[in-house]
Write a protein that holds these residues in place. Structure first.
Motif, PDB file in Angstrom:
ATOM      1  N   VAL A  68      -3.949  -3.242  -7.729  1.00  0.00           N
ATOM      2  CA  VAL A  68      -4.035  -4.691  -7.509  1.00  0.00           C
ATOM      3  C   VAL A  68      -3.510  -5.376  -8.753  1.00  0.00           C
ATOM      4  CG1 VAL A  68      -5.540  -6.665  -7.120  1.00  0.00           C
ATOM      5  CG2 VAL A  68      -5.992  -4.509  -5.942  1.00  0.00           C
ATOM      6  N   ILE A  69      -2.431  -6.112  -8.605  1.00  0.00           N
ATOM      7  CA  ILE A  69      -1.821  -6.845  -9.720  1.00  0.00           C
ATOM      8  C   ILE A  69      -2.115  -8.328  -9.506  1.00  0.00           C
ATOM      9  CG2 ILE A  69       0.350  -7.466 -10.862  1.00  0.00           C
ATOM     10  CD1 ILE A  69       0.186  -4.298  -8.788  1.00  0.00           C
ATOM     11  N   LEU A  70      -2.938  -8.892 -10.374  1.00  0.00           N
ATOM     12  CA  LEU A  70      -3.289 -10.308 -10.271  1.00  0.00           C
ATOM     13  C   LEU A  70      -2.326 -11.104 -11.132  1.00  0.00           C
ATOM     14  CD1 LEU A  70      -5.134 -12.563  -9.257  1.00  0.00           C
ATOM     15  CD2 LEU A  70      -6.624 -12.116 -11.225  1.00  0.00           C
ATOM     16  N   CYS A 106       0.224  -7.427  -4.905  1.00  0.00           N
ATOM     17  CA  CYS A 106       0.445  -8.451  -5.924  1.00  0.00           C
ATOM     18  C   CYS A 106      -0.099  -9.779  -5.417  1.00  0.00           C
ATOM     19  CB  CYS A 106       1.929  -8.582  -6.241  1.00  0.00           C
ATOM     20  SG  CYS A 106       2.276  -9.823  -7.523  1.00  0.00           S
ATOM     21  N   LEU A 107      -1.136 -10.269  -6.070  1.00  0.00           N
ATOM     22  CA  LEU A 107      -1.742 -11.542  -5.684  1.00  0.00           C
ATOM     23  C   LEU A 107      -1.145 -12.647  -6.537  1.00  0.00           C
ATOM     24  CD1 LEU A 107      -3.581  -9.366  -4.490  1.00  0.00           C
ATOM     25  CD2 LEU A 107      -5.526 -10.853  -4.950  1.00  0.00           C
ATOM     26  N   MET A 108      -0.679 -13.705  -5.860  1.00  0.00           N
ATOM     27  CA  MET A 108       0.055 -14.765  -6.545  1.00  0.00           C
ATOM     28  C   MET A 108      -0.423 -16.136  -6.084  1.00  0.00           C
ATOM     29  SD  MET A 108       3.698 -13.096  -5.470  1.00  0.00           S
ATOM     30  CE  MET A 108       4.684 -14.305  -6.356  1.00  0.00           C
ATOM     31  N   SER A 109      -0.221 -17.136  -6.932  1.00  0.00           N
ATOM     32  CA  SER A 109      -0.495 -18.514  -6.522  1.00  0.00           C
ATOM     33  C   SER A 109       0.771 -19.121  -5.952  1.00  0.00           C
ATOM     34  CB  SER A 109      -0.957 -19.344  -7.716  1.00  0.00           C
ATOM     35  OG  SER A 109       0.108 -19.525  -8.649  1.00  0.00           O
ATOM     36  N   ASP A 110       0.624 -20.174  -5.163  1.00  0.00           N
ATOM     37  CA  ASP A 110       1.827 -20.850  -4.665  1.00  0.00           C
ATOM     38  C   ASP A 110       2.502 -21.653  -5.771  1.00  0.00           C
ATOM     39  OD1 ASP A 110      -0.215 -22.743  -4.738  1.00  0.00           O
ATOM     40  OD2 ASP A 110       0.022 -23.395  -2.657  1.00  0.00           O
ATOM     41  N   GLY A 111       1.706 -22.209  -6.680  1.00  0.00           N
ATOM     42  CA  GLY A 111       2.287 -22.979  -7.774  1.00  0.00           C
ATOM     43  C   GLY A 111       3.221 -22.164  -8.646  1.00  0.00           C
ATOM     44  N   GLU A 112       2.904 -20.878  -8.854  1.00  0.00           N
ATOM     45  CA  GLU A 112       3.764 -20.072  -9.721  1.00  0.00           C
ATOM     46  C   GLU A 112       5.078 -19.692  -9.055  1.00  0.00           C
ATOM     47  OE1 GLU A 112       2.800 -15.916 -10.733  1.00  0.00           O
ATOM     48  OE2 GLU A 112       1.110 -16.089  -9.361  1.00  0.00           O
ATOM     49  N   LEU A 113       5.213 -19.990  -7.773  1.00  0.00           N
ATOM     50  CA  LEU A 113       6.500 -19.745  -7.127  1.00  0.00           C
ATOM     51  C   LEU A 113       7.569 -20.711  -7.630  1.00  0.00           C
ATOM     52  CD1 LEU A 113       5.434 -19.025  -3.418  1.00  0.00           C
ATOM     53  CD2 LEU A 113       5.682 -17.446  -5.340  1.00  0.00           C
ATOM     54  N   GLU A 129       5.003 -13.725 -13.728  1.00  0.00           N
ATOM     55  CA  GLU A 129       5.341 -12.384 -14.197  1.00  0.00           C
ATOM     56  C   GLU A 129       4.814 -11.271 -13.293  1.00  0.00           C
ATOM     57  OE1 GLU A 129       4.040 -11.927 -18.199  1.00  0.00           O
ATOM     58  OE2 GLU A 129       5.432 -13.426 -19.003  1.00  0.00           O
ATOM     59  N   GLY A 130       3.790 -11.556 -12.510  1.00  0.00           N
ATOM     60  CA  GLY A 130       3.129 -10.515 -11.750  1.00  0.00           C
ATOM     61  C   GLY A 130       3.994  -9.812 -10.728  1.00  0.00           C
ATOM     62  N   LEU A 131       4.822 -10.550 -10.019  1.00  0.00           N
ATOM     63  CA  LEU A 131       5.633  -9.915  -8.992  1.00  0.00           C
ATOM     64  C   LEU A 131       6.644  -8.957  -9.616  1.00  0.00           C
ATOM     65  CD1 LEU A 131       6.140  -9.656  -5.992  1.00  0.00           C
ATOM     66  CD2 LEU A 131       7.864 -11.469  -6.173  1.00  0.00           C
ATOM     67  N   GLY A 132       7.237  -9.337 -10.729  1.00  0.00           N
ATOM     68  CA  GLY A 132       8.170  -8.441 -11.410  1.00  0.00           C
ATOM     69  C   GLY A 132       7.487  -7.152 -11.840  1.00  0.00           C
ATOM     70  N   GLN A 133       6.250  -7.277 -12.338  1.00  0.00           N
ATOM     71  CA  GLN A 133       5.490  -6.096 -12.730  1.00  0.00           C
ATOM     72  C   GLN A 133       5.197  -5.212 -11.514  1.00  0.00           C
ATOM     73  OE1 GLN A 133       2.214  -8.202 -14.476  1.00  0.00           O
ATOM     74  NE2 GLN A 133       3.017  -8.022 -16.558  1.00  0.00           N
ATOM     75  N   SER A 165      11.496 -16.529 -12.404  1.00  0.00           N
ATOM     76  CA  SER A 165      11.339 -15.080 -12.517  1.00  0.00           C
ATOM     77  C   SER A 165      10.748 -14.480 -11.247  1.00  0.00           C
ATOM     78  CB  SER A 165      10.459 -14.731 -13.725  1.00  0.00           C
ATOM     79  OG  SER A 165       9.203 -15.390 -13.638  1.00  0.00           O
ATOM     80  N   THR A 166       9.951 -15.256 -10.536  1.00  0.00           N
ATOM     81  CA  THR A 166       9.365 -14.765  -9.283  1.00  0.00           C
ATOM     82  C   THR A 166      10.465 -14.441  -8.283  1.00  0.00           C
ATOM     83  OG1 THR A 166       7.298 -16.007  -9.573  1.00  0.00           O
ATOM     84  CG2 THR A 166       7.893 -15.367  -7.325  1.00  0.00           C
ATOM     85  N   TRP A 167      11.446 -15.312  -8.191  1.00  0.00           N
ATOM     86  CA  TRP A 167      12.499 -15.114  -7.194  1.00  0.00           C
ATOM     87  C   TRP A 167      13.493 -14.041  -7.625  1.00  0.00           C
ATOM     88  CZ3 TRP A 167      11.102 -16.693  -2.733  1.00  0.00           C
ATOM     89  CH2 TRP A 167      10.193 -17.741  -2.646  1.00  0.00           C
ATOM     90  N   GLU A 168      13.631 -13.804  -8.926  1.00  0.00           N
ATOM     91  CA  GLU A 168      14.435 -12.667  -9.380  1.00  0.00           C
ATOM     92  C   GLU A 168      13.783 -11.364  -8.922  1.00  0.00           C
ATOM     93  OE1 GLU A 168      15.082 -12.800 -13.588  1.00  0.00           O
ATOM     94  OE2 GLU A 168      15.541 -14.939 -13.575  1.00  0.00           O
ATOM     95  N   ALA A 169      12.463 -11.298  -9.056  1.00  0.00           N
ATOM     96  CA  ALA A 169      11.738 -10.109  -8.622  1.00  0.00           C
ATOM     97  C   ALA A 169      11.797  -9.954  -7.106  1.00  0.00           C
ATOM     98  CB  ALA A 169      10.281 -10.189  -9.086  1.00  0.00           C
ATOM     99  N   ALA A 170      11.687 -11.075  -6.396  1.00  0.00           N
ATOM    100  CA  ALA A 170      11.757 -11.037  -4.929  1.00  0.00           C
ATOM    101  C   ALA A 170      13.125 -10.540  -4.474  1.00  0.00           C
ATOM    102  CB  ALA A 170      11.481 -12.424  -4.355  1.00  0.00           C
ATOM    103  N   MET A 171      14.168 -10.950  -5.178  1.00  0.00           N
ATOM    104  CA  MET A 171      15.524 -10.527  -4.830  1.00  0.00           C
ATOM    105  C   MET A 171      15.711  -9.029  -5.072  1.00  0.00           C
ATOM    106  SD  MET A 171      19.158 -12.279  -5.981  1.00  0.00           S
ATOM    107  CE  MET A 171      18.719 -12.300  -7.712  1.00  0.00           C
ATOM    108  N   LEU A 172      15.176  -8.526  -6.189  1.00  0.00           N
ATOM    109  CA  LEU A 172      15.277  -7.099  -6.477  1.00  0.00           C
ATOM    110  C   LEU A 172      14.531  -6.281  -5.413  1.00  0.00           C
ATOM    111  CD1 LEU A 172      16.021  -4.681  -8.238  1.00  0.00           C
ATOM    112  CD2 LEU A 172      13.957  -5.141  -9.600  1.00  0.00           C
ATOM    113  N   ALA A 173      13.336  -6.744  -5.055  1.00  0.00           N
ATOM    114  CA  ALA A 173      12.561  -6.032  -4.036  1.00  0.00           C
ATOM    115  C   ALA A 173      13.276  -6.054  -2.694  1.00  0.00           C
ATOM    116  CB  ALA A 173      11.170  -6.637  -3.912  1.00  0.00           C
TER     117      ALA A 173
END
Length: 283
Positions: free
Chosen positions: A67-69, A157-164, A124-128, A168-176
């Motif tokens: 679980v990545i918070l 990976c638990l994330m807030s909507d504000g951090e979207l 940073e969480g999604l990239g991790q 960096s979140t979308w860079e990680a989303a693109m890689l995934a």
């Protein structure tokens, strides 16, 4: 999986205990984040009391789900859940944000080994999580080549909507989206608030589901307070083997306390002793 009435009652009671503990912690600390922690209590309850592959007696078990918070400021809900499950003693919760405590205002992995990653800076969480899921895939491949049996753990990976709002979140989303780690499940707390106001006023996120789909993710939208929908969504995410999944969980910030609900002012404000006593009674 259809949840029985007994299971639902069990989960609901656990969530109430966690919400009460959150309030008590914040009142004692006199600082911390209220709205998001209360709003995510049902998600944490579902994960730790039925969904996660874990072993309370062996918290460092290699085969455990991770679980990545990412939005570390809602850590009171994580700490309260760990105590309710039995990973830490409940009396330790009163040390939140105090000098020398393992329960820092944002999770610190070196202080609390049960925490998979340190978090604080948002985005940073999604990239991790993507990196961990891809590393796990490499490990599994090597294990199979050596004639062993690979693990089947999942990375949540638990994330807030504000951090979207963080690039960096979308860079990680693109890689995934490119690498397609099917054992990666992101859960977005779509509570529509952040510290300065409503997310759609500060920086509009909609159409949020379409954006994730465009990056190659399976998208599931749910009521984040419905245990049945949470279980169903996780089941759907686990059944897909050609892409990562994101669950957009629509939640009520401050859930359980009418005076706190849907008010962005409670994003980063703790209740007073009087407010806390009233909130606990209402929960």
């Amino acid at each position: 999986m259809i949840l029985t009435d007994d299971k639902l009652k069990y989960l609901e009671e656990k969530a109430k205990n966690i919400r009460r503990a959150i309030i008590e912690m914040l009142v004692e600390a006199r600082s911390g984040h209220t709205a998001g922690a209360l709003g995510m209590a049902d998600i944490f309850t579902a994960l730790y009391f039925g969904i996660l592959n874990q072993d309370v007696k062996k918290p460092d078990w290699e085969g455990r789900d991770r679980v990545i918070l990412s939005n570390g400021h809602i850590c009171p809900v994580l700490y309260a859940t760990l105590a309710e499950v039995g990973y830490i003693e409940k009396k330790e919760l009163s040390t939140l944000r105090k000098y020398g405590s393992r329960l820092q205002g944002h999770p610190h992995r070196e202080f609390l080994p049960l925490v998979e990653t340190s978090s604080g800076p948002l985005g940073e969480g999604l990239g991790q999580a993507v990196g961990m899921a891809l590393a796990d895939r490499l490990d599994a491949s090597q294990t199979r080549l050596a004639g062993g049996q690979a693990s089947h753990r999942f990375f949540y990976c638990l994330m807030s909507d504000g951090e979207l709002e963080e690039g960096s979140t979308w860079e990680a989303a693109m890689l995934a989206g490119k690498e397609k780690p099917h054992n990666l499940i992101a859960i977005v707390d779509r509570n529509n608030i952040q510290i300065d106001g409503n997310t759609e006023t500060v920086m509009p996120l909609e159409p949020l589901a379409d954006k994730w789909k465009a990056f190659g993710w399976q998208v599931i939208e749910i009521d984040g307070h419905s245990f049945q929908e949470i279980y169903d969504a996780i089941g759907m995410a686990k059944s897909v083997f050609n892409r990562p999944s994101v669950i957009i969980a629509h939640t009520t910030p401050g859930k359980g306390v009418p005076e706190f609900e849907n008010k962005f002012e409670w994003h980063g404000k703790p209740p007073t002793k009087e407010e806390g006593d009233k909130a606990i009674k209402e929960i």
